[in-house]
Write an enzyme that holds these catalytic residues in place. Structure first.
Site, PDB file in Angstrom:
ATOM      1  N   HIS A   1       0.787  -1.234   0.000  1.00 22.63           N
ATOM      2  CA  HIS A   1       0.000   0.000   0.000  1.00 22.63           C
ATOM      3  C   HIS A   1       0.819   1.283   0.000  1.00 22.63           C
ATOM      4  O   HIS A   1       0.313   2.346  -0.384  1.00 22.63           O
ATOM      5  CB  HIS A   1      -0.923   0.010   1.230  1.00 22.63           C
ATOM      6  CG  HIS A   1      -2.197   0.767   1.014  1.00 22.63           C
ATOM      7  ND1 HIS A   1      -2.273   1.922   0.258  1.00 22.63           N
ATOM      8  CD2 HIS A   1      -3.459   0.549   1.450  1.00 22.63           C
ATOM      9  CE1 HIS A   1      -3.511   2.368   0.248  1.00 22.63           C
ATOM     10  NE2 HIS A   1      -4.248   1.557   0.965  1.00 22.63           N
TER      11      HIS A   1
ATOM     12  N   TYR B   1     -14.823   5.839   8.116  1.00 20.94           N
ATOM     13  CA  TYR B   1     -13.776   6.269   7.182  1.00 20.94           C
ATOM     14  C   TYR B   1     -14.187   5.861   5.773  1.00 20.94           C
ATOM     15  O   TYR B   1     -14.433   4.683   5.513  1.00 20.94           O
ATOM     16  CB  TYR B   1     -12.457   5.594   7.559  1.00 20.94           C
ATOM     17  CG  TYR B   1     -11.247   5.975   6.733  1.00 20.94           C
ATOM     18  CD1 TYR B   1     -10.219   6.718   7.280  1.00 20.94           C
ATOM     19  CD2 TYR B   1     -11.097   5.570   5.409  1.00 20.94           C
ATOM     20  CE1 TYR B   1      -9.081   7.059   6.555  1.00 20.94           C
ATOM     21  CE2 TYR B   1      -9.989   5.909   4.662  1.00 20.94           C
ATOM     22  CZ  TYR B   1      -8.986   6.645   5.239  1.00 20.94           C
ATOM     23  OH  TYR B   1      -7.874   6.972   4.504  1.00 20.94           O
TER      24      TYR B   1
ATOM     25  N   THR C   1      -4.846  10.488  -0.751  1.00 21.25           N
ATOM     26  CA  THR C   1      -6.217  10.283  -0.279  1.00 21.25           C
ATOM     27  C   THR C   1      -6.583  11.303   0.792  1.00 21.25           C
ATOM     28  O   THR C   1      -5.737  11.951   1.379  1.00 21.25           O
ATOM     29  CB  THR C   1      -6.394   8.870   0.318  1.00 21.25           C
ATOM     30  OG1 THR C   1      -5.504   8.719   1.435  1.00 21.25           O
ATOM     31  CG2 THR C   1      -6.129   7.808  -0.719  1.00 21.25           C
TER      32      THR C   1
END
EC number: 2.3.1.21
Length: 795
Positions: free
Chosen positions: A487, A601, A614
């Site tokens: 990630h 979230y 993001t």
């Protein structure tokens, strides 16, 4: 391929008659062709650098400016307003009558040279001006907040100008220097939005305390931290991204498997071929074709989902995340990990049955055909050699805690055969696992098998993936495939774009023969894939890392299910955002599942800005909570749903345009740590758990999939592990007009969560809200139809 032949390209022996030199012309030819390919790539990169370096102008526009300047001077006019004369005075060669005939020729040459210098400077100035204007245009985001069909005159002018400046076909990175920087929100606005977001989650007493904390923070420490953050924003390309990458991802010392890595799935109903080697051949080829497009910058720097309010207008997204997609790995460190990226790689690393291989995918400067890669993969599958001591479960080091892996790497992998073999894995284009299991929606219990498929992609056996690679491809025994992505280097939309292209290219462009093999010819003289050699003196740490990873993997409860009652087609007919519809449904599902609300979230992208990643959309709002409570109280509350939907869309737009809450507060917290000061407000904010973490997997290239003629070629999307120990992770993908796929995760160790139970609650919530809206819609329509005759009578 060049490395494999360098050792045998020439041989010599010393004899009594002298030196006997033997040349392998075939090997030398392959080295030559491989080198030629490298030079072609360098030339291509240089050409692209020039093209994107002058965007939005073109290289040919320089010639136009030069010719225009020379023509103007020929007509005895000075376009420079005296600047050309000043440049001529400072050149080292000036015309004088005392010089020879050669210098008298300069009477004509020198002015032309000066004009060339002036034209180049003028051209560069125009490029900078155009780029500045484009950046100003791209800083305008009001178009996103306008209603459908109600575009303001300002936005109409803006659309015209953006189209004018973007008339040239851009390369992947053409817009990078023209994208605006992420703005730092006013601290007062961030605190106000934060308090609004936590109001439905706190009691009156708790909210009063939080309001006092926020007010105290703003009046004391907050403004000081804000000044430092604004200073960083002036200096850095993006004031968030480097800290986000370092402190959220790379400095984490816990396992990245499950906690950070995420997965992507194959088609739901279709497996293009049951042959494992053939599926690997096409998948690897499709990925390498995508890499070629990235290297040549042939991808469009836009995504269809960004055409929210201005269809047909090019709104560029930052493409910086594509740079580290291939040939990248995350290497462990004692305090922080490091992302390493190599310019190119001509091989992939393959794991099968406990052994590691290097598979060259280029031969003599050309990419192997899919059939040749299948042939090489089959050689690996047919190889019956046993794993070396310590080799089989070596990958568990990447699945466990980071510090032990760092210590092990430093102790055993810095020299010798271990370093050479580890270099092969880390420098490979990507990692491939040939799994010995069968996965997919199959058998007598397809629901359970889908859940097993998700768990397999998320963590596998905890040692048969290399979780540090930018992404790993998994090819199962029955031909099913999937992806596991690290990630830190990029977010899910970037990987999703890659995976969409891979699936579509595999199925619709490369294709298979009638017997399931890849298409193309085979050069059977290809050298065998190369076994990697290891010398692991101790397996104790490998076993400890495996135990940590196994405990983490065993605790994950995954549930994957397609929802086919309706999709975005029916939702949009009600003039509702599909994403808002699903997010409010998730709030209703969670309320029914846990008896309350929680901090939620939802990931939103900020790639409208340079190096954007993001932002968090706090989907649990006052409006959504009011709707859920009213619905559970038996009220007809379509108006409340409309308010909740509009609120969610507004929150999403604010997050996309740099006015989010959480990244700003996160950076303020980092600044406070650098200054060595404590803030009870920031400490409490950043310690709040996200018990419901959600993300939509965007479909970005629907033109690649012909769902009308091939309706079964539907992607399942992907998912991730739960963020909180007592919470849920929910990923969803809206496919076509009539389908939504969900991925739910939680932990077995928490008695209050259950992924299957929550999945059932999601389905019921979606159905109940659609029933409510449909009934209200029909009631509204019938009242209008009955009102029309009465109106006619009155007339």
């Amino acid at each position: 391929m060049a490395e494999a032949h360098q050792a045998v390209a020439f041989q010599f022996t010393i004899t009594p008659e002298g030196i006997d030199l033997q040349l392998s012309y075939q090997a030398l030819n392959q080295i030559y062709l491989s080198g030629l390919r490298s030079w072609k790539k360098r030339v291509s990169r240089m050409r692209n650098s020039v093209i994107k370096g002058v965007y939005p102008a073109s290289p040919s526009s320089w010639l136009f400016v030069v010719i225009a300047t020379l023509v103007t001077m020929y007509m005895h006019s000075d376009p420079s307003m005296g600047l050309i004369a000043k440049i001529q005075q400072h050149l080292p060669l000036r015309y004088t009558d005392k010089h020879t005939h050669f210098f008298r020729d300069q009477k004509f040459v020198l002015p032309s040279l000066v004009s060339l210098v002036f034209s180049t400077l003028l051209w560069l100035s125009l490029i900078l001006a155009l780029r500045f204007c484009l950046k100003l245009l791209l800083s305008y985001h009001q178009w996103m907040f306008e209603r459908h069909g109600q575009i303001s005159n300002t936005t109409k002018v803006w659309v015209t100008l953006v189209r004018l400046f973007s008339s040239r076909k851009p390369l992947l990175y053409s817009y990078q220097t023209s994208l605006p920087h992420l703005p730092v929100p006013a601290i007062k606005d961030t605190l106000s939005r934060y308090l609004e977001s936590v109001r439905p989650l706190l009691s009156d007493v708790e909210f009063k305390q939080m309001t006092e904390l926020a007010s105290q923070f703003e009046s004391t420490l907050g403004n000081r931290l804000q000044r430092y953050l604004k200073l960083k924003a002036l200096w850095a390309t993006n004031y968030v991204s480097d800290w986000w990458e370092e402190y959220v991802y790379l400095r984490s010392r816990s396992p990245i498997m499950v906690n950070s890595n995420y997965y992507g799935m194959d088609f739901l109903y279709v497996t293009p071929t049951p042959l494992q080697a053939a599926r690997a051949g096409n998948t690897i080829t499709a990925l390498l074709l995508y890499r070629r497009k990235v290297n040549r910058e042939e991808l469009k720097p836009v995504g269809p989902h960004i055409f929210l309010r201005v269809p047909g207008t090019v709104i560029p997204l930052c493409a910086a995340q594509c740079e580290r997609m291939f040939n990248t790995t995350r290497t462990p460190g004692a305090e922080t990990d490091v992302l390493q990226h190599w310019q190119d790689s001509e091989f992939v690393a393959v794991y099968h049955n406990g052994r590691y291989f290097r598979l060259w995918v280029y031969c003599a400067g050309r990419l192997l055909s899919p059939r040749e890669i299948e042939y090489q993969i089959q050689r690996i599958l047919d190889d019956s050699s046993p794993p070396q001591p310590g080799e089989e479960k070596l990958g568990a080091l990447t699945a466990g805690d980071r510090i032990p892996w760092s210590q092990m790497r430093k102790q055993y992998f810095t020299s010798g055969v271990n370093k050479r073999s580890l270099d092969v894995i880390e420098k490979a284009a990507f990692f491939v696992t040939l799994d010995d299991e069968e996965q997919g929606m199959r058998g007598e219990d397809p629901v359970k098998n889908l859940d097993c498929y998700a768990k397999s992609l998320l963590h596998g056996k905890c040692y048969d993936r290399w979780f540090d690679k930018s992404f790993s491809i998994v090819i199962y025994k029955n031909g099913k495939n999937g992806l596991n992505a690290e990630h830190s280097w990029a977010d899910a939309p970037t990987v999703a774009h890659l995976w969409e292209y891979t699936l579509a290219t595999d199925a619709f462009q490369l294709g298979y023969t009638e017997d399931g093999h890849c298409k193309g010819q085979v050069d059977r003289s290809l050298p065998h894939p190369q076994r990697l050699v290891w010398d692991i003196p101790s397996e104790a740490q490998v076993q400890r890392s495996l135990a940590v990873a196994q405990a983490l993997a065993d605790d994950v409860d995954c549930h994957v299910f397609p929802f086919r009652d309706f999709g975005k087609g029916r939702i949009k007919k009600l003039r509702i955002s599909p994403d808002a519809f699903i997010q409010i449904s998730l709030q209703l599902a969670y309320y029914r599942d846990r008896g309350g609300f929680c901090l939620t979230y939802e990931a939103s992208m900020t790639r409208l800005f340079r190096e954007g990643r993001t932002e968090t959309v706090r989907s649990c709002s006052n409006e959504s909570c009011d709707f859920v409570k009213a619905l559970e109280g038996g009220e007809q509350c379509r108006r409340l749903f409309q308010l909740a939907s509009e609120k969610h869309q507004n929150l999403y737009r604010l997050a996309m345009t740099g006015a989010g809450i959480d990244r700003h507060l996160f950076c303020l917290y980092v600044v406070s740590k650098y200054l060595g000061v404590e803030s009870s407000f920031l400490k409490q904010v950043l310690s709040e758990p996200w018990r419901l973490s959600t993300s939509q997997t965007p479909v970005q290239q629907m033109e690649l999939f012909d769902l009308k003629n091939h309706p079964d070629f539907i992607s399942l999307g992907g998912g991730f592990g739960p963020v909180a120990d007592d919470g849920y992770g929910v990923s969803y993908i809206i496919v076509g007009e009539d389908m939504i796929n969900f991925h739910v995760s939680s932990k077995y160790s928490c008695s209050e969560t259950d992924s299957h139970r929550f999945g059932a609650q999601i389905i019921k919530a979606i159905q109940d809200i659609m029933t409510l809206l449909s009934v209200d819609s029909k009631t509204s329509s019938s009242s209008k139809s009955t009102a029309q005759p009465e109106t006619k009578k009155l007339l």
